[in-house]
Design a protein around this motif. Structure first.
Motif, PDB file in Angstrom:
ATOM      1  N   UNK A   1       0.822  -1.218   0.000  1.00  0.00           N
ATOM      2  CA  UNK A   1       0.000   0.000   0.000  1.00  0.00           C
ATOM      3  C   UNK A   1       0.853   1.263   0.000  1.00  0.00           C
ATOM      4  N   UNK A   2       2.107   1.158   0.501  1.00  0.00           N
ATOM      5  CA  UNK A   2       2.975   2.331   0.581  1.00  0.00           C
ATOM      6  C   UNK A   2       4.223   2.226  -0.288  1.00  0.00           C
ATOM      7  N   UNK A   3       4.491   1.049  -0.840  1.00  0.00           N
ATOM      8  CA  UNK A   3       5.762   0.797  -1.507  1.00  0.00           C
ATOM      9  C   UNK A   3       6.069   1.789  -2.622  1.00  0.00           C
ATOM     10  N   UNK A   4       5.139   2.023  -3.532  1.00  0.00           N
ATOM     11  CA  UNK A   4       5.431   2.900  -4.669  1.00  0.00           C
ATOM     12  C   UNK A   4       5.599   4.357  -4.236  1.00  0.00           C
ATOM     13  N   UNK A   5       4.945   4.741  -3.138  1.00  0.00           N
ATOM     14  CA  UNK A   5       5.144   6.093  -2.595  1.00  0.00           C
ATOM     15  C   UNK A   5       6.537   6.188  -1.988  1.00  0.00           C
ATOM     16  N   UNK A   6       6.910   5.162  -1.231  1.00  0.00           N
ATOM     17  CA  UNK A   6       8.264   5.096  -0.667  1.00  0.00           C
ATOM     18  C   UNK A   6       9.305   5.183  -1.778  1.00  0.00           C
ATOM     19  N   UNK A   7       9.111   4.405  -2.841  1.00  0.00           N
ATOM     20  CA  UNK A   7      10.068   4.403  -3.955  1.00  0.00           C
ATOM     21  C   UNK A   7      10.183   5.792  -4.575  1.00  0.00           C
ATOM     22  N   UNK A   8       9.056   6.471  -4.713  1.00  0.00           N
ATOM     23  CA  UNK A   8       9.058   7.801  -5.334  1.00  0.00           C
ATOM     24  C   UNK A   8       9.827   8.812  -4.490  1.00  0.00           C
ATOM     25  N   UNK A   9       9.640   8.775  -3.179  1.00  0.00           N
ATOM     26  CA  UNK A   9      10.374   9.699  -2.306  1.00  0.00           C
ATOM     27  C   UNK A   9      11.860   9.351  -2.269  1.00  0.00           C
ATOM     28  N   UNK A  10      12.184   8.053  -2.280  1.00  0.00           N
ATOM     29  CA  UNK A  10      13.590   7.639  -2.225  1.00  0.00           C
ATOM     30  C   UNK A  10      14.367   8.093  -3.460  1.00  0.00           C
ATOM     31  N   UNK A  11      13.707   8.248  -4.572  1.00  0.00           N
ATOM     32  CA  UNK A  11      14.377   8.661  -5.803  1.00  0.00           C
ATOM     33  C   UNK A  11      14.778  10.131  -5.790  1.00  0.00           C
ATOM     34  N   UNK A  12      14.202  10.898  -4.901  1.00  0.00           N
ATOM     35  CA  UNK A  12      14.422  12.342  -4.900  1.00  0.00           C
ATOM     36  C   UNK A  12      15.656  12.711  -4.067  1.00  0.00           C
ATOM     37  N   UNK A  13      16.442  13.636  -4.619  1.00  0.00           N
ATOM     38  CA  UNK A  13      17.622  14.118  -3.895  1.00  0.00           C
ATOM     39  C   UNK A  13      17.257  15.013  -2.730  1.00  0.00           C
ATOM     40  N   UNK A  14      16.059  15.588  -2.761  1.00  0.00           N
ATOM     41  CA  UNK A  14      15.673  16.541  -1.722  1.00  0.00           C
ATOM     42  C   UNK A  14      14.846  15.891  -0.607  1.00  0.00           C
ATOM     43  N   UNK A  15      14.896  14.579  -0.496  1.00  0.00           N
ATOM     44  CA  UNK A  15      14.117  13.888   0.530  1.00  0.00           C
ATOM     45  C   UNK A  15      14.995  12.925   1.330  1.00  0.00           C
ATOM     46  N   UNK A  16      14.833  12.971   2.640  1.00  0.00           N
ATOM     47  CA  UNK A  16      15.455  12.004   3.532  1.00  0.00           C
ATOM     48  C   UNK A  16      14.345  11.094   4.053  1.00  0.00           C
ATOM     49  N   UNK A  17      14.429   9.802   3.725  1.00  0.00           N
ATOM     50  CA  UNK A  17      13.320   8.884   3.988  1.00  0.00           C
ATOM     51  C   UNK A  17      13.722   7.835   5.023  1.00  0.00           C
ATOM     52  N   UNK A  18      12.855   7.642   6.003  1.00  0.00           N
ATOM     53  CA  UNK A  18      13.056   6.600   7.007  1.00  0.00           C
ATOM     54  C   UNK A  18      11.816   5.708   7.072  1.00  0.00           C
ATOM     55  N   UNK A  19      12.049   4.449   7.438  1.00  0.00           N
ATOM     56  CA  UNK A  19      10.949   3.503   7.639  1.00  0.00           C
ATOM     57  C   UNK A  19      11.057   2.963   9.058  1.00  0.00           C
ATOM     58  N   UNK A  20       9.967   3.034   9.792  1.00  0.00           N
ATOM     59  CA  UNK A  20       9.920   2.541  11.164  1.00  0.00           C
ATOM     60  C   UNK A  20       9.038   1.297  11.200  1.00  0.00           C
ATOM     61  N   UNK A  21       9.607   0.206  11.700  1.00  0.00           N
ATOM     62  CA  UNK A  21       8.856  -1.050  11.817  1.00  0.00           C
ATOM     63  C   UNK A  21       8.058  -1.021  13.118  1.00  0.00           C
ATOM     64  N   UNK A  22       6.736  -1.167  13.016  1.00  0.00           N
ATOM     65  CA  UNK A  22       5.875  -1.100  14.197  1.00  0.00           C
ATOM     66  C   UNK A  22       5.143  -2.420  14.393  1.00  0.00           C
ATOM     67  N   UNK A  23       4.792  -2.739  15.630  1.00  0.00           N
ATOM     68  CA  UNK A  23       4.073  -3.995  15.893  1.00  0.00           C
ATOM     69  C   UNK A  23       2.584  -3.846  15.642  1.00  0.00           C
ATOM     70  N   UNK A  24       1.940  -4.966  15.432  1.00  0.00           N
ATOM     71  CA  UNK A  24       0.481  -5.016  15.372  1.00  0.00           C
ATOM     72  C   UNK A  24       0.047  -6.177  16.242  1.00  0.00           C
ATOM     73  N   UNK A  25      -1.063  -6.015  16.941  1.00  0.00           N
ATOM     74  CA  UNK A  25      -1.447  -7.065  17.880  1.00  0.00           C
ATOM     75  C   UNK A  25      -2.962  -7.138  18.019  1.00  0.00           C
ATOM     76  N   UNK A  26      -3.380  -8.243  18.547  1.00  0.00           N
ATOM     77  CA  UNK A  26      -4.774  -8.420  18.951  1.00  0.00           C
ATOM     78  C   UNK A  26      -4.761  -8.855  20.405  1.00  0.00           C
ATOM     79  N   UNK A  27      -5.739  -8.399  21.164  1.00  0.00           N
ATOM     80  CA  UNK A  27      -5.818  -8.768  22.577  1.00  0.00           C
ATOM     81  C   UNK A  27      -7.263  -9.113  22.932  1.00  0.00           C
ATOM     82  N   UNK A  28      -7.434 -10.093  23.805  1.00  0.00           N
ATOM     83  CA  UNK A  28      -8.764 -10.487  24.251  1.00  0.00           C
ATOM     84  C   UNK A  28      -8.710 -10.760  25.750  1.00  0.00           C
ATOM     85  N   UNK A  29      -9.769 -10.363  26.459  1.00  0.00           N
ATOM     86  CA  UNK A  29      -9.824 -10.579  27.905  1.00  0.00           C
ATOM     87  C   UNK A  29     -10.401 -11.965  28.180  1.00  0.00           C
ATOM     88  N   UNK A  30      -9.633 -12.768  28.902  1.00  0.00           N
ATOM     89  CA  UNK A  30     -10.066 -14.109  29.263  1.00  0.00           C
ATOM     90  C   UNK A  30     -10.700 -14.093  30.653  1.00  0.00           C
TER      91      UNK A  30
END
Length: 491
Positions: A125-154
């Motif tokens: 969903x974000x890859x081609x946008x990331x690629x477009x920004x990475x190609x530019x000399x005037x952009x500094x691009x970072x990617x942050x890996x975040x967790x995803x979770x599900x929780x249920x009360x037992x």
């Protein structure tokens, strides 16, 4: 120079001009003398910021600021002896305007961009946008890996949690930062991207409200919206992301109109470009060397069907309980055809935490597929290989259908009850696709594919033309260009 710093310095230069205009028109000699001293401190602060960004500025800009400092000192001395003339201040104001012109012309800007990535299956969903920004000399691009979770009360208030935190980016050649090593309040990026609208499955620091405190938040949907109904209105227009996003990337004018009708911001933050996730499907060519040996052994020289199942068995979306085992049995008995089963990536977590009564059925189904001679379980982060290897798609009502449309291969939509989703206005005309309301419809579809019969191609192409008109393979580039242009309007 960072864009955020550029804006601050630009504002400081504007303030400096206003101060000189006041001094020129002011009659309070003591105040004007103090303003001259304050202006020198102001220029010193600007000079320091510029010298900290030597690679982004020109010598003539520094020289012009030094000239202004000399003139201010000159005027301060004249104020002390009472010999200042108004016309002399006109010259100073002209010199400040020169600085503003040089600042606009000579400073090399760098835009700081961050992508918050979680499930590997959503990266497209974000890859081609990331690629477009990475190609530019005037952009500094970072990617942050975040967790995803599900929780249920037992029982007894015990919380059971299933966390998914996988570094799939390094394997793709993308450097990334662990979420606990990234401080958004210190980094202060110019634009931050998310693809997850649900606060309940991620940490509070990555909720839209909290990201938007420190950057301009852009939400890129990880899926194609298929219809307008109560559920889609709630997800698109009523979740916090609809309020806090600076821009929402939209698949169509119809989706923007939904925001106009139902969201608090009435669509003013919606940008219609099509979805970046479509880009990869417009020109996707997968090398056969990515296929592992098990897939080659089980699937080669057969008609291959991709089965996409959803976990939401209590809704109209999932037919797993209705058709799942019979589909597996059908392929078990017919070794001249083959099956790639790609369940929704959250299925294991959902059955484990929320639907444990079906966990055994789920595990048994997986075991049969994995132990067969003509079926494979697809758990890859990307569906590209499954799309390339398969000859047709059998799917629950899912946005994967939209992605598969671009392959131009046959599609069968599995229906539950009276239809996939009731009381809807179609955004993607899945009603034009072949439908299965029972096991016989599934068997008929498979038989036709084996015979090479595909009577529905023109309708599938019509869907692409009518409902996905922005799909040209360049949506990511367009998103990059438009967002930077809107950012620059504030400069």
């Amino acid at each position: 120079m960072r864009f955020s710093l550029y804006i601050k310095i630009k504002d400081m230069l504007t303030t400096l001009t206003e101060v000189f205009q006041y001094i020129q028109s002011g009659n309070d000699r003591e105040l004007c003398m103090q303003l001259c001293l304050d202006s020198l401190e102001f220029i010193e602060a600007i000079n320091k910021a510029l010298n900290d960004n030597k690679n982004s500025i020109s010598d003539r800009l520094i020289e012009q600021l030094e000239l202004i400092s000399e003139k201010i000192n000159y005027f301060y001395r004249k104020y002390k002896d009472g010999s200042v003339e108004d016309c002399e201040f006109n010259i100073l104001l002209d010199e400040v305007k020169v600085v503003q012109i040089l600042f606009a012309q000579d400073v090399k800007l760098v835009y700081h961009i961050v992508f918050f990535a979680e499930l590997g299956q959503k990266w497209d969903s974000m890859k081609s946008v990331y690629d477009a920004f990475k190609k530019r000399d005037d952009c500094s691009v970072k990617v942050v890996q975040t967790p995803i979770f599900r929780a249920v009360e037992k029982e007894a208030g015990e919380i059971e949690t299933d966390v998914i935190y996988e570094d799939y980016l390094t394997h793709l050649g993308i450097k990334n930062i662990p979420y606990d090593d990234y401080d958004l309040s210190q980094e202060l990026p110019d634009i931050g991207f998310i693809s997850n609208p649900y606060e309940g499955v991620t940490l509070p620091q990555f909720w839209p409200e909290n990201i938007a405190k420190y950057t301009k938040l852009v939400y890129i949907p990880y899926y194609t919206e298929m219809s307008i109904n109560d559920a889609s209105i709630q997800v698109n227009c009523e979740l916090p992301v609809a309020r806090h996003a600076w821009r929402i990337i939209s698949q169509s004018e119809k989706v923007k109109d939904m925001h106009v009708r139902y969201s608090l911001k009435k669509g003013e933050n919606v940008l219609v470009t099509g979805l970046p996730k479509w880009d990869g499907m417009c020109d996707s060519i997968i090398s056969s060397n990515k296929f592992n040996e098990e897939w080659k052994r089980k699937l080669n020289n057969k008609k291959v069907f991709l089965w996409n199942s959803h976990f939401d068995i209590n809704s109209q979306t999932s037919t797993f309980l209705e058709y799942g085992r019979s589909i597996i049995d059908l392929f078990s008995k017919n070794e001249d055809i083959a099956l790639i089963w790609r369940p929704h990536p959250m299925t294991d977590t959902i059955f484990k935490l929320y639907l444990p009564e079906y966990a055994d059925h789920w595990e048994e189904s997986k075991s049969i597929v994995e132990g067969s001679g003509n079926m494979v379980l697809d758990t890859n982060n990307s569906y590209d290989i499954a799309f390339e290897f398969s000859d047709a798609l059998i799917s629950d009502y899912s946005s994967m259908i939209v992605q598969y449309l671009f392959t131009q291969k046959p599609i069968l939509v599995l229906q539950k009850g009276n239809g996939a989703v009731a009381n809807t206005e179609e955004l993607v005309q899945t009603s034009l696709l072949e439908q299965a309301k029972n096991q016989s419809d599934i068997e008929r579809f498979i038989t036709n594919i084996k015979k090479g019969i595909d009577e529905n191609l023109s309708k599938r192409m019509q869907i692409i033309s009518d409902d996905l008109p922005y799909a040209d393979g360049k949506i990511g580039e367009q998103v990059c260009h438009l967002l930077l242009a809107e950012l620059q309007k504030q400069a």
